[in-house]
Enzyme design. Structure first.
Site, PDB file in Angstrom:
ATOM      1  N   ARG A   1       8.071   4.063  -4.854  1.00  0.00           N
ATOM      2  CA  ARG A   1       8.531   2.686  -3.869  1.00  0.00           C
ATOM      3  C   ARG A   1       7.390   1.666  -3.731  1.00  0.00           C
ATOM      4  O   ARG A   1       7.147   0.872  -3.551  1.00  0.00           O
ATOM      5  CB  ARG A   1       8.189   3.234  -2.216  1.00  0.00           C
ATOM      6  CG  ARG A   1       8.666   2.461  -1.078  1.00  0.00           C
ATOM      7  CD  ARG A   1       8.158   3.609  -0.184  1.00  0.00           C
ATOM      8  NE  ARG A   1       6.669   3.890   0.290  1.00  0.00           N
ATOM      9  CZ  ARG A   1       6.807   4.783   1.807  1.00  0.00           C
ATOM     10  NH1 ARG A   1       7.412   4.583   2.068  1.00  0.00           N
ATOM     11  NH2 ARG A   1       5.475   5.196   1.865  1.00  0.00           N
TER      12      ARG A   1
ATOM     13  N   GLU B   1      11.933   2.337  14.085  1.00  0.00           N
ATOM     14  CA  GLU B   1      10.848   3.639  13.392  1.00  0.00           C
ATOM     15  C   GLU B   1       9.685   3.274  14.728  1.00  0.00           C
ATOM     16  O   GLU B   1       9.081   2.800  15.603  1.00  0.00           O
ATOM     17  CB  GLU B   1      10.421   3.136  12.365  1.00  0.00           C
ATOM     18  CG  GLU B   1       9.987   1.677  11.992  1.00  0.00           C
ATOM     19  CD  GLU B   1       9.868   1.959  10.630  1.00  0.00           C
ATOM     20  OE1 GLU B   1       9.475   2.833  10.006  1.00  0.00           O
ATOM     21  OE2 GLU B   1       9.674   0.297  10.183  1.00  0.00           O
TER      22      GLU B   1
ATOM     23  N   LEU C   1      11.205   1.182   7.046  1.00  0.00           N
ATOM     24  CA  LEU C   1      10.565   1.232   5.609  1.00  0.00           C
ATOM     25  C   LEU C   1      11.326   2.649   5.504  1.00  0.00           C
ATOM     26  O   LEU C   1      11.393   3.589   6.701  1.00  0.00           O
ATOM     27  CB  LEU C   1       9.290   1.628   6.243  1.00  0.00           C
ATOM     28  CG  LEU C   1       8.625   2.928   4.829  1.00  0.00           C
ATOM     29  CD1 LEU C   1       8.339   1.311   3.692  1.00  0.00           C
ATOM     30  CD2 LEU C   1       7.252   3.476   5.500  1.00  0.00           C
TER      31      LEU C   1
ATOM     32  N   LYS D   1       6.321  -2.701   2.008  1.00  0.00           N
ATOM     33  CA  LYS D   1       5.271  -1.569   2.738  1.00  0.00           C
ATOM     34  C   LYS D   1       4.081  -2.471   2.592  1.00  0.00           C
ATOM     35  O   LYS D   1       3.879  -1.940   1.650  1.00  0.00           O
ATOM     36  CB  LYS D   1       5.318  -0.283   1.921  1.00  0.00           C
ATOM     37  CG  LYS D   1       4.364   0.752   3.042  1.00  0.00           C
ATOM     38  CD  LYS D   1       4.051   2.289   2.743  1.00  0.00           C
ATOM     39  CE  LYS D   1       3.080   3.488   2.929  1.00  0.00           C
ATOM     40  NZ  LYS D   1       3.345   3.320   4.955  1.00  0.00           N
TER      41      LYS D   1
ATOM     42  N   TYR E   1       0.412  -1.575  -0.045  1.00  0.00           N
ATOM     43  CA  TYR E   1       0.115  -0.049  -0.084  1.00  0.00           C
ATOM     44  C   TYR E   1       0.667   1.142   0.548  1.00  0.00           C
ATOM     45  O   TYR E   1       2.131   1.331   0.203  1.00  0.00           O
ATOM     46  CB  TYR E   1      -0.689  -0.107   1.112  1.00  0.00           C
ATOM     47  CG  TYR E   1      -0.132   0.404   2.682  1.00  0.00           C
ATOM     48  CD1 TYR E   1       0.281  -0.395   2.985  1.00  0.00           C
ATOM     49  CD2 TYR E   1      -0.425   1.478   3.201  1.00  0.00           C
ATOM     50  CE1 TYR E   1       1.278  -0.302   4.424  1.00  0.00           C
ATOM     51  CE2 TYR E   1       0.433   1.855   4.252  1.00  0.00           C
ATOM     52  CZ  TYR E   1       0.715   1.070   4.730  1.00  0.00           C
ATOM     53  OH  TYR E   1       1.907   1.840   6.224  1.00  0.00           O
TER      54      TYR E   1
ATOM     55  N   ARG F   1      -7.848 -20.472  -1.832  1.00  0.00           N
ATOM     56  CA  ARG F   1      -6.580 -20.325  -0.718  1.00  0.00           C
ATOM     57  C   ARG F   1      -5.512 -21.873  -0.797  1.00  0.00           C
ATOM     58  O   ARG F   1      -6.245 -22.907  -0.649  1.00  0.00           O
ATOM     59  CB  ARG F   1      -7.689 -20.414   1.068  1.00  0.00           C
ATOM     60  CG  ARG F   1      -6.696 -20.064   1.799  1.00  0.00           C
ATOM     61  CD  ARG F   1      -6.910 -19.545   3.021  1.00  0.00           C
ATOM     62  NE  ARG F   1      -6.538 -19.839   3.746  1.00  0.00           N
ATOM     63  CZ  ARG F   1      -5.878 -20.161   5.052  1.00  0.00           C
ATOM     64  NH1 ARG F   1      -5.528 -21.482   3.721  1.00  0.00           N
ATOM     65  NH2 ARG F   1      -4.122 -20.081   5.582  1.00  0.00           N
TER      66      ARG F   1
ATOM     67  N   HIS G   1      -1.345 -21.707   0.380  1.00  0.00           N
ATOM     68  CA  HIS G   1      -0.339 -20.675   0.412  1.00  0.00           C
ATOM     69  C   HIS G   1       0.847 -19.959  -0.658  1.00  0.00           C
ATOM     70  O   HIS G   1       1.359 -18.748  -0.784  1.00  0.00           O
ATOM     71  CB  HIS G   1       0.712 -20.850   1.311  1.00  0.00           C
ATOM     72  CG  HIS G   1       0.208 -21.245   2.656  1.00  0.00           C
ATOM     73  ND1 HIS G   1      -0.890 -21.469   3.361  1.00  0.00           N
ATOM     74  CD2 HIS G   1       0.187 -20.310   3.832  1.00  0.00           C
ATOM     75  CE1 HIS G   1      -1.515 -22.055   4.213  1.00  0.00           C
ATOM     76  NE2 HIS G   1      -0.661 -21.045   4.866  1.00  0.00           N
TER      77      HIS G   1
HETATM   78  N1  PDD Z   1       2.871   4.968   7.351  1.00  0.00           N
HETATM   79  N2  PDD Z   1       7.166   3.717   9.310  1.00  0.00           N
HETATM   80  C1  PDD Z   1       6.113   2.891   8.828  1.00  0.00           C
HETATM   81  C2  PDD Z   1       5.928   1.940   9.626  1.00  0.00           C
HETATM   82  C3  PDD Z   1       5.190   3.413   8.392  1.00  0.00           C
HETATM   83  O1  PDD Z   1       4.039   2.679   8.396  1.00  0.00           O
HETATM   84  C4  PDD Z   1       5.182   5.025   7.490  1.00  0.00           C
HETATM   85  C5  PDD Z   1       3.955   5.598   7.065  1.00  0.00           C
HETATM   86  C6  PDD Z   1       6.087   4.987   8.013  1.00  0.00           C
HETATM   87  C7  PDD Z   1       6.495   6.384   6.873  1.00  0.00           C
HETATM   88  O2  PDD Z   1       6.818   6.825   5.847  1.00  0.00           O
HETATM   89  P1  PDD Z   1       5.976   8.070   4.667  1.00  0.00           P
HETATM   90  O3  PDD Z   1       7.080   9.160   5.219  1.00  0.00           O
HETATM   91  O4  PDD Z   1       6.383   7.467   3.040  1.00  0.00           O
HETATM   92  O5  PDD Z   1       4.338   7.834   5.288  1.00  0.00           O
HETATM   93  C8  PDD Z   1       7.592   4.496   8.593  1.00  0.00           C
HETATM   94  C9  PDD Z   1       1.427   5.539   6.521  1.00  0.00           C
HETATM   95  C10 PDD Z   1       1.261   6.869   6.589  1.00  0.00           C
HETATM   96  C11 PDD Z   1       0.362   4.501   7.424  1.00  0.00           C
HETATM   97  O6  PDD Z   1       1.071   3.348   7.289  1.00  0.00           O
HETATM   98  O7  PDD Z   1      -0.275   5.444   7.713  1.00  0.00           O
END
Ligand code: PDD
Length: 287
Positions: free
Chosen positions: A52, A182, A207, A149, A33, A100, A102
């Site tokens: 990304r 993070e 991330l 992501k 996403y 379904r 895996h």
């Molecule tokens: N989250 N680290 C994690 C685990 C995140 O889920 C996000 C963003 C970031 C920051 O990434 P960016 O600057 O590209 O938004 C870092 C989004 C906003 C969310 O899950 O809603």
């Protein structure tokens, strides 16, 4: 005005927006996403978000659901239909619908694509910036491919919930060596005792946030030194400033962590200066 979502080729009322029960995103979190900010009618850093997305899809061997140009048109149209001037879009691509199992479905299975959009109230964000937020620390219990992501966000959701139950707004993941990783949905930064902006290298268990990348550009234009290095919980607690970054919130000052006050307990000037300069530096794409 009803909200509209884009689901697999159709614009539908948000309340009618459905995916199949055997969508692999639903059953295996087998999808990726993006969340991207919209500000004053412009999409912020669209190129980097789509880059990304392409990387995430590539790492999981999921095909693009449509060309990049077509996807940009869908994003724009979804934003227009929802009359978003300030807000965000959310985009999710999964490996698609299959009985379904895996292992991956047959070649040619179409990826599922969903785009939603919503307006946000800039005054809510401004209030958070003025006050600063509270955070807690939690051990990182995620898999080691958090650089992708994916929609597999259960540890992140549980950590945010724990933060909420403890009266905080973000949970900060800590690795087994006591180093800061993070936030549950943000990257973490400090201004160290030398005045240098510090954030963890993106090759190691975080991330690579788009806001993080653009913020490095912003720091460059402001002449602020930036270092990507590991830093400990203790160093964070004693930092001049701590702040977190993500699309839609840019950079929120953190004024308390695990009940300990950071610096003088008020938002710092570095994060404020960065926030003010951010949109001048970021890429802006008209809706
Ligand atoms: N989250 N680290 C994690 C685990 C995140 O889920 C996000 C963003 C970031 C920051 O990434 P960016 O600057 O590209 O938004 C870092 C989004 C906003 C969310 O899950 O809603």
């Amino acid at each position: 005005m009803p909200r509209i979502a884009y689901v697999n080729g159709r614009y539908v009322k948000h309340s009618d927006a459905m995916v199949h029960v055997e969508d692999r995103g639903f059953q295996f979190a087998d999808g990726v996403y993006e969340v991207c900010e919209v500000r004053h009618g412009f999409i912020v850093d669209l190129t980097r978000h789509l880059d990304r997305l392409g990387r995430s899809l590539g790492e999981l061997q999921i095909a693009w659901p449509m060309s990049r140009g077509a996807l940009t048109n869908v994003i724009r149209e979804t934003l227009r239909r929802n009359h978003v001037h300030n807000g965000l879009f959310y985009l999710q691509v999964t490996r698609g619908v299959a009985r379904r199992d895996h292992v991956f479905p047959a070649a040619g299975t179409r990826p599922s694509i969903v785009v939603t959009a919503k307006s946000t109230d800039p005054s809510v964000i401004a209030a958070k910036n003025a006050k600063g937020i509270k955070a807690i620390t939690v051990p990182d219990n995620r898999w080691d491919r958090v650089d992708i992501k994916t929609v597999g966000l259960l540890p992140n959701a549980l950590a945010r919930q724990k933060a909420k139950e403890e009266g905080a707004q973000e949970a900060i993941f800590i690795d087994t060596d006591g180093m800061v990783k993070e936030g549950a949905a943000t990257n973490v930064w400090i201004v160290d005792t030398q005045g240098t902006l510090v954030t963890r290298p993106s090759e190691h268990g975080i991330l690579r946030g788009i806001t993080r990348t653009t913020l490095i550009d912003v720091a460059g234009t402001l002449g602020l030194p930036v270092t990507e290095r590991f830093f400990s919980v203790e160093e964070m607690m004693n930092a001049r400033e701590v702040f977190i970054t993500a699309a839609t919130s840019i950079c929120f000052p953190v004024v308390s962590i695990d009940g300990r006050t950071i610096a003088n307990g008020h938002p710092g000037t570095v994060s404020q200066n960065i926030r003010e300069a951010f949109f001048d530096v970021a890429e802006k794409t008209a809706i």
